[in-house]
Design a protein around this motif. Structure first.
Motif, PDB file in Angstrom:
ATOM      1  N   SER A  85       0.870  -1.167   0.000  1.00 50.85           N
ATOM      2  CA  SER A  85       0.000   0.000   0.000  1.00 50.85           C
ATOM      3  C   SER A  85       0.909   1.219   0.000  1.00 50.85           C
ATOM      4  CB  SER A  85      -0.934  -0.013   1.216  1.00 50.85           C
ATOM      5  OG  SER A  85      -1.929   0.983   1.091  1.00 50.85           O
ATOM      6  N   ASP A  86       0.388   2.349   0.397  1.00 50.05           N
ATOM      7  CA  ASP A  86       1.190   3.569   0.499  1.00 50.05           C
ATOM      8  C   ASP A  86       0.635   4.418   1.626  1.00 50.05           C
ATOM      9  OD1 ASP A  86       1.940   6.570  -0.338  1.00 50.05           O
ATOM     10  OD2 ASP A  86       3.339   5.187  -1.301  1.00 50.05           O
ATOM     11  N   ILE A  87       1.528   5.178   2.257  1.00 48.69           N
ATOM     12  CA  ILE A  87       1.096   5.960   3.413  1.00 48.69           C
ATOM     13  C   ILE A  87       0.073   7.029   3.050  1.00 48.69           C
ATOM     14  CG2 ILE A  87       3.240   5.529   4.659  1.00 48.69           C
ATOM     15  CD1 ILE A  87       4.072   8.416   3.966  1.00 48.69           C
ATOM     16  N   VAL A  88      -0.021   7.421   1.754  1.00 43.94           N
ATOM     17  CA  VAL A  88      -0.983   8.458   1.381  1.00 43.94           C
ATOM     18  C   VAL A  88      -2.343   7.886   0.994  1.00 43.94           C
ATOM     19  CG1 VAL A  88       0.832  10.051   0.659  1.00 43.94           C
ATOM     20  CG2 VAL A  88      -0.261   8.582  -1.054  1.00 43.94           C
ATOM     21  N   VAL A  89      -2.490   6.557   1.008  1.00 42.43           N
ATOM     22  CA  VAL A  89      -3.780   5.960   0.661  1.00 42.43           C
ATOM     23  C   VAL A  89      -4.920   6.512   1.514  1.00 42.43           C
ATOM     24  CG1 VAL A  89      -5.096   3.801   0.814  1.00 42.43           C
ATOM     25  CG2 VAL A  89      -2.952   3.879  -0.474  1.00 42.43           C
ATOM     26  N   PRO A  90      -4.779   6.591   2.854  1.00 44.22           N
ATOM     27  CA  PRO A  90      -5.902   7.142   3.629  1.00 44.22           C
ATOM     28  C   PRO A  90      -6.169   8.608   3.326  1.00 44.22           C
ATOM     29  CG  PRO A  90      -3.989   6.814   5.031  1.00 44.22           C
ATOM     30  CD  PRO A  90      -3.685   6.137   3.724  1.00 44.22           C
ATOM     31  N   LEU A  91      -5.142   9.370   2.943  1.00 46.62           N
ATOM     32  CA  LEU A  91      -5.384  10.753   2.540  1.00 46.62           C
ATOM     33  C   LEU A  91      -6.276  10.794   1.307  1.00 46.62           C
ATOM     34  CD1 LEU A  91      -1.848  12.419   2.933  1.00 46.62           C
ATOM     35  CD2 LEU A  91      -3.758  12.405   4.569  1.00 46.62           C
ATOM     36  N   VAL A  96      -8.440  13.962  -0.003  1.00 52.49           N
ATOM     37  CA  VAL A  96      -7.308  14.813  -0.368  1.00 52.49           C
ATOM     38  C   VAL A  96      -6.872  14.483  -1.795  1.00 52.49           C
ATOM     39  CG1 VAL A  96      -4.902  15.387   0.151  1.00 52.49           C
ATOM     40  CG2 VAL A  96      -6.528  14.986   2.016  1.00 52.49           C
ATOM     41  N   GLY A  97      -6.640  15.498  -2.594  1.00 52.09           N
ATOM     42  CA  GLY A  97      -6.157  15.290  -3.940  1.00 52.09           C
ATOM     43  C   GLY A  97      -4.675  14.955  -3.923  1.00 52.09           C
ATOM     44  N   VAL A  98      -4.333  13.721  -4.247  1.00 53.78           N
ATOM     45  CA  VAL A  98      -2.941  13.288  -4.210  1.00 53.78           C
ATOM     46  C   VAL A  98      -2.735  12.191  -5.248  1.00 53.78           C
ATOM     47  CG1 VAL A  98      -3.442  11.653  -2.334  1.00 53.78           C
ATOM     48  CG2 VAL A  98      -1.078  12.324  -2.791  1.00 53.78           C
ATOM     49  N   GLU A  99      -1.597  12.225  -5.898  1.00 54.55           N
ATOM     50  CA  GLU A  99      -1.188  11.168  -6.806  1.00 54.55           C
ATOM     51  C   GLU A  99       0.283  10.868  -6.558  1.00 54.55           C
ATOM     52  OE1 GLU A  99      -3.087   9.342  -8.613  1.00 54.55           O
ATOM     53  OE2 GLU A  99      -4.904  10.542  -8.359  1.00 54.55           O
ATOM     54  N   ILE A 100       0.690   9.658  -6.883  1.00 53.56           N
ATOM     55  CA  ILE A 100       2.098   9.297  -6.784  1.00 53.56           C
ATOM     56  C   ILE A 100       2.715   9.407  -8.170  1.00 53.56           C
ATOM     57  CG2 ILE A 100       3.731   7.468  -6.215  1.00 53.56           C
ATOM     58  CD1 ILE A 100       1.803   6.510  -4.107  1.00 53.56           C
ATOM     59  N   VAL A 101       3.600  10.361  -8.331  1.00 53.78           N
ATOM     60  CA  VAL A 101       4.223  10.637  -9.619  1.00 53.78           C
ATOM     61  C   VAL A 101       5.470   9.764  -9.743  1.00 53.78           C
ATOM     62  CG1 VAL A 101       5.308  12.401 -11.053  1.00 53.78           C
ATOM     63  CG2 VAL A 101       3.350  13.000  -9.589  1.00 53.78           C
ATOM     64  N   PRO A 102       5.557   8.938 -10.785  1.00 59.65           N
ATOM     65  CA  PRO A 102       6.740   8.077 -10.944  1.00 59.65           C
ATOM     66  C   PRO A 102       8.030   8.881 -10.929  1.00 59.65           C
ATOM     67  CG  PRO A 102       5.015   7.439 -12.493  1.00 59.65           C
ATOM     68  CD  PRO A 102       4.557   8.718 -11.843  1.00 59.65           C
ATOM     69  N   GLY A 103       8.990   8.404 -10.172  1.00 62.51           N
ATOM     70  CA  GLY A 103      10.277   9.068 -10.073  1.00 62.51           C
ATOM     71  C   GLY A 103      10.300  10.242  -9.121  1.00 62.51           C
ATOM     72  N   ARG A 104       9.149  10.612  -8.571  1.00 64.95           N
ATOM     73  CA  ARG A 104       9.101  11.740  -7.636  1.00 64.95           C
ATOM     74  C   ARG A 104       8.480  11.371  -6.302  1.00 64.95           C
ATOM     75  NH1 ARG A 104       6.133  17.667  -8.292  1.00 64.95           N
ATOM     76  NH2 ARG A 104       7.087  18.584  -6.422  1.00 64.95           N
ATOM     77  N   GLY A 105       7.318  10.739  -6.331  1.00 65.27           N
ATOM     78  CA  GLY A 105       6.645  10.376  -5.096  1.00 65.27           C
ATOM     79  C   GLY A 105       5.296  11.049  -4.965  1.00 65.27           C
ATOM     80  N   THR A 207      -4.412   8.418   9.812  1.00 66.63           N
ATOM     81  CA  THR A 207      -3.469   7.313   9.649  1.00 66.63           C
ATOM     82  C   THR A 207      -3.673   6.239  10.718  1.00 66.63           C
ATOM     83  OG1 THR A 207      -1.162   6.918   8.973  1.00 66.63           O
ATOM     84  CG2 THR A 207      -1.499   8.164  11.011  1.00 66.63           C
ATOM     85  N   GLY A 208      -4.162   6.635  11.894  1.00 59.37           N
ATOM     86  CA  GLY A 208      -4.469   5.667  12.931  1.00 59.37           C
ATOM     87  C   GLY A 208      -5.600   4.737  12.524  1.00 59.37           C
ATOM     88  N   ARG A 209      -6.632   5.289  11.883  1.00 61.74           N
ATOM     89  CA  ARG A 209      -7.740   4.450  11.403  1.00 61.74           C
ATOM     90  C   ARG A 209      -7.263   3.484  10.318  1.00 61.74           C
ATOM     91  NH1 ARG A 209     -13.274   6.331  12.273  1.00 61.74           N
ATOM     92  NH2 ARG A 209     -13.277   8.041  13.772  1.00 61.74           N
ATOM     93  N   PHE A 210      -6.366   3.952   9.470  1.00 58.25           N
ATOM     94  CA  PHE A 210      -5.788   3.122   8.412  1.00 58.25           C
ATOM     95  C   PHE A 210      -5.039   1.936   9.015  1.00 58.25           C
ATOM     96  CE2 PHE A 210      -2.084   2.894   5.242  1.00 58.25           C
ATOM     97  CZ  PHE A 210      -2.774   2.139   4.309  1.00 58.25           C
ATOM     98  N   LEU A 211      -4.241   2.192  10.034  1.00 50.16           N
ATOM     99  CA  LEU A 211      -3.463   1.137  10.675  1.00 50.16           C
ATOM    100  C   LEU A 211      -4.375   0.153  11.402  1.00 50.16           C
ATOM    101  CD1 LEU A 211      -0.525   0.247  11.119  1.00 50.16           C
ATOM    102  CD2 LEU A 211      -0.509   1.625  13.204  1.00 50.16           C
ATOM    103  N   ARG A 212      -5.335   0.672  12.126  1.00 53.82           N
ATOM    104  CA  ARG A 212      -6.253  -0.182  12.879  1.00 53.82           C
ATOM    105  C   ARG A 212      -7.030  -1.114  11.951  1.00 53.82           C
ATOM    106  NH1 ARG A 212      -8.804   0.082  17.948  1.00 53.82           N
ATOM    107  NH2 ARG A 212     -10.881  -0.867  18.037  1.00 53.82           N
ATOM    108  N   ALA A 213      -7.478  -0.587  10.815  1.00 50.35           N
ATOM    109  CA  ALA A 213      -8.256  -1.396   9.876  1.00 50.35           C
ATOM    110  C   ALA A 213      -7.445  -2.587   9.377  1.00 50.35           C
ATOM    111  CB  ALA A 213      -8.716  -0.536   8.699  1.00 50.35           C
ATOM    112  N   GLN A 214      -6.154  -2.381   9.126  1.00 50.35           N
ATOM    113  CA  GLN A 214      -5.304  -3.481   8.665  1.00 50.35           C
ATOM    114  C   GLN A 214      -5.177  -4.566   9.722  1.00 50.35           C
ATOM    115  OE1 GLN A 214      -1.558  -2.033   6.688  1.00 50.35           O
ATOM    116  NE2 GLN A 214      -2.519  -0.040   7.022  1.00 50.35           N
ATOM    117  N   VAL A 215      -5.010  -4.155  10.978  1.00 54.88           N
ATOM    118  CA  VAL A 215      -4.868  -5.145  12.048  1.00 54.88           C
ATOM    119  C   VAL A 215      -6.173  -5.916  12.239  1.00 54.88           C
ATOM    120  CG1 VAL A 215      -4.440  -5.475  14.507  1.00 54.88           C
ATOM    121  CG2 VAL A 215      -3.044  -3.859  13.200  1.00 54.88           C
ATOM    122  N   LEU A 216      -7.287  -5.211  12.277  1.00 57.47           N
ATOM    123  CA  LEU A 216      -8.567  -5.886  12.459  1.00 57.47           C
ATOM    124  C   LEU A 216      -8.847  -6.871  11.335  1.00 57.47           C
ATOM    125  CD1 LEU A 216     -10.850  -2.974  13.731  1.00 57.47           C
ATOM    126  CD2 LEU A 216     -10.070  -4.962  15.035  1.00 57.47           C
ATOM    127  N   ALA A 217      -8.359  -6.553  10.133  1.00 57.26           N
ATOM    128  CA  ALA A 217      -8.606  -7.417   8.980  1.00 57.26           C
ATOM    129  C   ALA A 217      -7.675  -8.614   8.935  1.00 57.26           C
ATOM    130  CB  ALA A 217      -8.477  -6.615   7.690  1.00 57.26           C
TER     131      ALA A 217
END
Length: 371
Positions: A85-91, A96-105, A207-217
């Motif tokens: 996954s990626d840390i910006v997925v919950p954003l 939040v408008g965000v994309e991962i640009v190849p070679g940049r992040g 980000t806490g909700r994102f982490l918790r969801a992974q553990v519960l799953a």
């Protein structure tokens, strides 16, 4: 809150695995090893699968995310899977408008730098994630099922869930993308501490909700990444960052499971880049195990932490490109230094570079397991 009885920890599938034992401070006979960013760019099967699919789209495709997570476990025989996954997925999922640009992040549609802009951001309700995270939850479920078919040590191979620490997320939001020194974020921290506190509290909840969801799953451990905390002084980290990181981990600390009449918590790892001077405070926010990057020798890190904290790390990623005899000596040195801690999980002192020969990683696993 008790985990579901079918959870890999509660069912006893991963509780006695090498990884989870080490995270509990119980050194197993064979030292566990896995690699940050093992699920991804260094593997030809990953590149083939990802053709034509943007990074965040891959993260939110449950079948693809699960398959990518499983690939390095099959190939390398590592002692853990790390969720792809990626840390910006919950954003992204919260609006939040965000994309991962190849070679940049990660690149934001708009930077968040003023009090009004922060107010508009924090108006996005993190509770949206309770439903928006369903693709992530499904990917974890599929991965846990797949891991039960891969030989573990013993039982099933554990899955490590992860999330980005609030400072790293805030740095991306304020800078608008990657930055060498995060100077705008650090400036906001001091020039408007009230607005900064609101931003950090919101990032911690997301980000806490994102982490918790992974553990519960089904994730058997949780790792918090603070990629950019190394740009901070100890004083700034302690006052302006650590409380928010502690809040993230509170989303996991109440998750428990009972096995053979004993109640256990879900192990938590905290890792930062360039954070050798912050290790004690990073542990105190609520981590069981501390990840150490390649800049700080493990015996030095163990001494700073009082000698009683399990460690994870810290092969220098640059050494992956050295001749085998040089790399072998480096790995052996890392393991010798790791003996200073009550338990040690071998890992890189940062992520796998995309140019890495996968056979080198497999060879490291064999070396660690044979020691």
């Amino acid at each position: 809150m008790h985990l579901d009885s079918r959870h890999p920890l509660a069912a006893g599938l991963t509780h006695d695995s090498r990884l989870i034992r080490a995270y509990r401070g119980d050194r197993p006979d064979v030292t566990p090893v896995w690699f940050m960013r093992q699920a991804g760019r260094s593997l030809p099967e990953y590149r083939e699968l990802r053709v034509g699919t943007a990074m965040l789209d891959a993260c939110l495709n449950p079948e693809m995310a699960s398959e990518i997570t499983l690939q390095p476990v099959r190939r390398h025989g590592v002692d853990a899977a790390v969720f792809f996954s990626d840390i910006v997925v919950p954003l992204k999922l919260v609006g939040v408008g965000v994309e991962i640009v190849p070679g940049r992040g990660p690149v934001m549609d708009a930077a968040v730098r003023t009090s009004d802009e922060i107010d508009a951001l924090v108006a996005l309700d993190p509770a949206q994630l309770d439903t928006a995270l369903e693709p992530v939850i499904e990917a974890v479920r599929l991965t846990v099922e797949g891991l039960q078919g891969i030989p573990g040590a013993p039982g099933a191979t554990p899955l490590v869930g992860f999330a980005g620490a609030p400072f790293t997320l805030a740095a991306y939001l304020v800078e608008g993308g990657p930055s060498k020194d995060h100077i705008r974020a650090r400036a906001l921290m001091h020039s408007d501490p009230v607005a900064w506190s609101r931003l950090m509290a919101w990032c911690a909840e997301v980000t806490g909700r994102f982490l918790r969801a992974q553990v519960l799953a089904g994730a058997s451990a949780a790792q918090l990444f603070d990629s950019w905390a190394g740009s901070l002084s100890l004083e700034d980290y302690t006052e302006h960052v650590a409380p928010a990181s502690a809040r993230v981990l509170e989303h996991v600390h109440d998750l428990e499971y009972e096995l053979d009449g004993v109640t256990h918590s879900v192990p938590v790892v905290h890792f930062g880049v360039g954070t050798g001077e912050l290790l004690t405070t990073m542990h105190e926010v609520g981590a069981d195990t501390v990840g150490v990057d390649y800049r700080t020798p493990l015996d030095v890190a163990s001494e700073r932490l009082g000698g009683d904290v399990p460690l994870q790390g810290n092969i220098d990623p640059a050494q992956l490109f050295a001749p085998w005899d040089v790399l072998e000596e480096h790995v052996n040195d890392v393991m010798r230094r790791g003996d200073s801690a009550p338990a040690h999980v071998v890992n890189l002192g940062h992520g796998v570079p995309p140019e890495t020969d996968p056979d080198v990683l497999s060879r490291i696993v064999q070396l660690v397991h044979s020691r």
